[in-house]
Design an enzyme around this catalytic site. Structure first.
Site, PDB file in Angstrom:
ATOM      1  N   PRO A  33       0.840  -1.197   0.000  1.00 25.40           N
ATOM      2  CA  PRO A  33       0.000   0.000   0.000  1.00 25.40           C
ATOM      3  C   PRO A  33       0.878   1.251   0.000  1.00 25.40           C
ATOM      4  CG  PRO A  33      -0.028  -1.083   2.154  1.00 25.40           C
ATOM      5  CD  PRO A  33       0.716  -1.992   1.231  1.00 25.40           C
ATOM      6  N   LEU A  34       0.583   2.183  -0.905  1.00 28.01           N
ATOM      7  CA  LEU A  34       1.434   3.360  -1.087  1.00 28.01           C
ATOM      8  C   LEU A  34       0.578   4.610  -1.300  1.00 28.01           C
ATOM      9  CD1 LEU A  34       3.819   1.501  -3.497  1.00 28.01           C
ATOM     10  CD2 LEU A  34       4.584   2.520  -1.328  1.00 28.01           C
ATOM     11  N   THR A  35       0.541   5.465  -0.317  1.00 30.42           N
ATOM     12  CA  THR A  35      -0.183   6.728  -0.410  1.00 30.42           C
ATOM     13  C   THR A  35       0.478   7.616  -1.460  1.00 30.42           C
ATOM     14  OG1 THR A  35      -0.995   6.634   1.847  1.00 30.42           O
ATOM     15  CG2 THR A  35      -0.706   8.832   0.899  1.00 30.42           C
ATOM     16  N   GLN A 108      -6.984  -0.951   0.739  1.00 26.43           N
ATOM     17  CA  GLN A 108      -6.565  -0.756   2.131  1.00 26.43           C
ATOM     18  C   GLN A 108      -7.440   0.320   2.786  1.00 26.43           C
ATOM     19  OE1 GLN A 108      -2.926   1.298   3.540  1.00 26.43           O
ATOM     20  NE2 GLN A 108      -2.413  -0.573   4.643  1.00 26.43           N
ATOM     21  N   TYR A 188      -1.459   4.561  12.867  1.00 27.66           N
ATOM     22  CA  TYR A 188      -2.807   5.116  12.684  1.00 27.66           C
ATOM     23  C   TYR A 188      -3.767   4.508  13.716  1.00 27.66           C
ATOM     24  CZ  TYR A 188      -0.591   6.960   8.549  1.00 27.66           C
ATOM     25  OH  TYR A 188       0.273   7.619   7.705  1.00 27.66           O
TER      26      TYR A 188
HETATM   27  C1  LIG Z   1       5.285   6.991  -0.640  1.00 26.90           C
HETATM   28  C2  LIG Z   1       4.898   5.952   0.378  1.00 26.90           C
HETATM   29  C3  LIG Z   1       3.588   5.848   0.783  1.00 26.90           C
HETATM   30  C4  LIG Z   1       3.189   4.847   1.696  1.00 26.90           C
HETATM   31  N1  LIG Z   1       1.861   4.717   2.017  1.00 26.90           N
HETATM   32  C5  LIG Z   1       1.440   3.675   2.792  1.00 26.90           C
HETATM   33  C6  LIG Z   1       0.054   3.440   2.996  1.00 26.90           C
HETATM   34  O1  LIG Z   1      -0.838   4.147   2.485  1.00 26.90           O
HETATM   35  N2  LIG Z   1      -0.295   2.372   3.771  1.00 26.90           N
HETATM   36  C7  LIG Z   1       0.652   1.544   4.342  1.00 26.90           C
HETATM   37  O2  LIG Z   1       0.280   0.591   5.037  1.00 26.90           O
HETATM   38  N3  LIG Z   1       1.972   1.741   4.139  1.00 26.90           N
HETATM   39  C8  LIG Z   1       2.385   2.765   3.367  1.00 26.90           C
HETATM   40  N4  LIG Z   1       3.730   2.921   3.091  1.00 26.90           N
HETATM   41  C9  LIG Z   1       4.692   1.887   3.536  1.00 26.90           C
HETATM   42  C10 LIG Z   1       4.906   0.865   2.385  1.00 26.90           C
HETATM   43  O3  LIG Z   1       3.764   0.045   2.225  1.00 26.90           O
HETATM   44  C11 LIG Z   1       6.131  -0.037   2.636  1.00 26.90           C
HETATM   45  O4  LIG Z   1       5.987  -0.688   3.865  1.00 26.90           O
HETATM   46  C12 LIG Z   1       7.445   0.753   2.596  1.00 26.90           C
HETATM   47  O5  LIG Z   1       7.516   1.534   1.419  1.00 26.90           O
HETATM   48  C13 LIG Z   1       8.687  -0.144   2.665  1.00 26.90           C
HETATM   49  O6  LIG Z   1       8.694  -1.044   1.570  1.00 26.90           O
HETATM   50  P1  LIG Z   1       9.732  -0.842   0.312  1.00 26.90           P
HETATM   51  O7  LIG Z   1      11.092  -0.830   0.912  1.00 26.90           O
HETATM   52  O8  LIG Z   1       9.483  -2.010  -0.569  1.00 26.90           O
HETATM   53  O9  LIG Z   1       9.376   0.483  -0.319  1.00 26.90           O
HETATM   54  C14 LIG Z   1       4.154   3.958   2.236  1.00 26.90           C
HETATM   55  C15 LIG Z   1       5.491   4.095   1.838  1.00 26.90           C
HETATM   56  C16 LIG Z   1       5.874   5.060   0.919  1.00 26.90           C
HETATM   57  C17 LIG Z   1       7.318   5.131   0.475  1.00 26.90           C
END
Ligand SMILES: Cc1cc2nc3c(=O)[nH]c(=O)nc-3n(C[C@H](O)[C@H](O)[C@H](O)COP(=O)(O)O)c2cc1C
Length: 370
Positions: A33-35, A108, A188
């Protein structure tokens, strides 16, 4: 003597299929999940979001960015919602686009709790387990401002929040999502209840690990009753220090998340997703035993983004059933093909993670064009 087949069968590959409840994945690379805050002030997913998710449909499963179940729970300017029928209709277009490419997608549901501000959630009240503010600042419509002191939720407000999760989950499934993920991570609302620092209640929702787990158990149970456990996942991030949850006492962490998962185990959820620095370590593997279902791991923002080698290793070592991948999938819509073939990768542009438009969002090149 019974044979433990998990010890004798060969480890699956990152590129092999897996089922998470009713959801069948073609591979074990899950988009984390990525905001990305591209939903404007309406919170309705539009063409740009449809295109972004469609581009990434070859991931085994997409978990959407955190999405607010009701307006008061919105945590970011530009975050999408699932609080209205119009927002659900926008998501329906996203789900259809991903399905047309053969992909899977779960939504999500994220209640920001105290992790928001009246200049983000339209001047609505800020609710949390206790009236304790996060000691930090957040980006609002009027620039950076300190987090406000939230109001401690009444029992009636706790019940209403559970219902908001249920309504949001129903909307998502009716709009065509393959499932929903309940956001219990990253500081959260749900993790605020679990945290001994953020939750200082003296009623049945605070104090002991069992009491602090109560709200999360109620949310997950109610959502599974509404849409079916085989379509529901839960994300947790024990010991990850975001939003001042301060889960620093390992014994308390184990007691809190242990009782949570003991109570969720009989439900038969589609999956548990755990964000932790050591997915193969004692804590995560103990929680996996307590949950006794499919596990997605992500080692989080510790020491750089998830790499191909890490993801391969986590599956081959049997630490998890699937790996959530964030930033590499932001930068590489065709990441599965790249990782499978050992091809070079695009580098993410973090300065454009949160932005208004297509730049740094839908313009990362695919392999043939790279
Ligand atoms: C730009 C951004 C937005 C994120 N938004 C969320 C989100 O909406 N919900 C969530 O559970 N985690 C969120 N995360 C955490 C990611 O899901 C993930 O755990 C984190 O990027 C580490 O994984 P990676 O090393 O593969 O990027 C976000 C991370 C980034 C970088």
């Amino acid at each position: 003597m019974p044979v433990n087949t998990s010890e004798v069968s060969p480890a699956p590959s990152l590129f092999s299929p897996v089922s998470l409840g009713k959801i069948e994945l073609a591979n074990r690379i899950v988009m984390a999940p990525l905001t990305r805050v591209r939903a404007g002030s309406s919170g309705i997913p539009g063409d740009l979001m449809v295109e972004y998710y469609r581009q990434r449909a070859s991931a085994g499963m997409i978990i959407t960015e955190g999405t607010y179940p009701d307006h008061a729970s919105q945590g970011y300017v530009g975050e999408p919602g699932i609080a209205t029928d119009e927002q659900a209709a926008g998501w329906q277009r996203v789900f259809e686009a991903v399905h047309a490419e053969g992909g899977r997608i779960v939504l999500q549901i994220m209640h920001a709790g105290r992790g928001t501000h009246p200049d983000i959630n339209g001047g609505r009240r800020i609710l949390a387990p206790s009236a304790i503010a996060i000691d930090n600042k957040t980006f609002t419509e009027k620039g950076e401002q300190p987090y406000p002191i939230p109001e401690a939720m009444t029992t009636a407000e706790i019940r209403a929040a559970v219902e908001d999760f249920v309504t949001a989950a129903r909307r998502a499934i009716e709009a065509g999502a393959d499932g929903v993920e309940i956001h219990g991570a990253n500081g959260y609302l749900l993790q605020e209840f679990l945290s001994p620092a953020a939750n200082q209640r003296t009623d049945g929702y605070g104090g002991s690990p069992h009491n602090r787990a109560r709200f999360v158990v109620e949310v997950v149970t109610a959502v599974t009753q509404a849409v079916g456990a085989e379509r529901v996942g839960l994300r947790i991030s024990p010991e990850v220090d975001l939003g001042d949850v301060f889960e620093t006492d390992r014994d308390d962490v184990l007691a809190t998340y242990g009782t949570l998962l003991d109570q969720l185990r009989p439900l038969g959820l589609a999956y548990l997703s755990v964000l932790h620095a050591e997915p193969g370590g004692d804590l995560v593997q103990e929680l996996r035993r307590r949950f006794d279902g499919k596990l997605i791991v992500n080692s989080g923002p510790f020491g750089g983004q998830t790499t191909r080698e890490q993801a391969l290793q986590q599956i081959e070592a049997g630490h998890a059933d699937a790996v959530a991948v964030g930033r590499a999938l932001i930068a590489n819509p065709d990441l599965v093909e790249r990782w499978q073939g050992g091809h070079p990768e695009n580098e993410p542009r973090p300065e454009l993670f949160y932005g208004p438009d297509a730049e740094g969002y839908t313009d990362y090149p695919f392999l043939e064009a790279a």
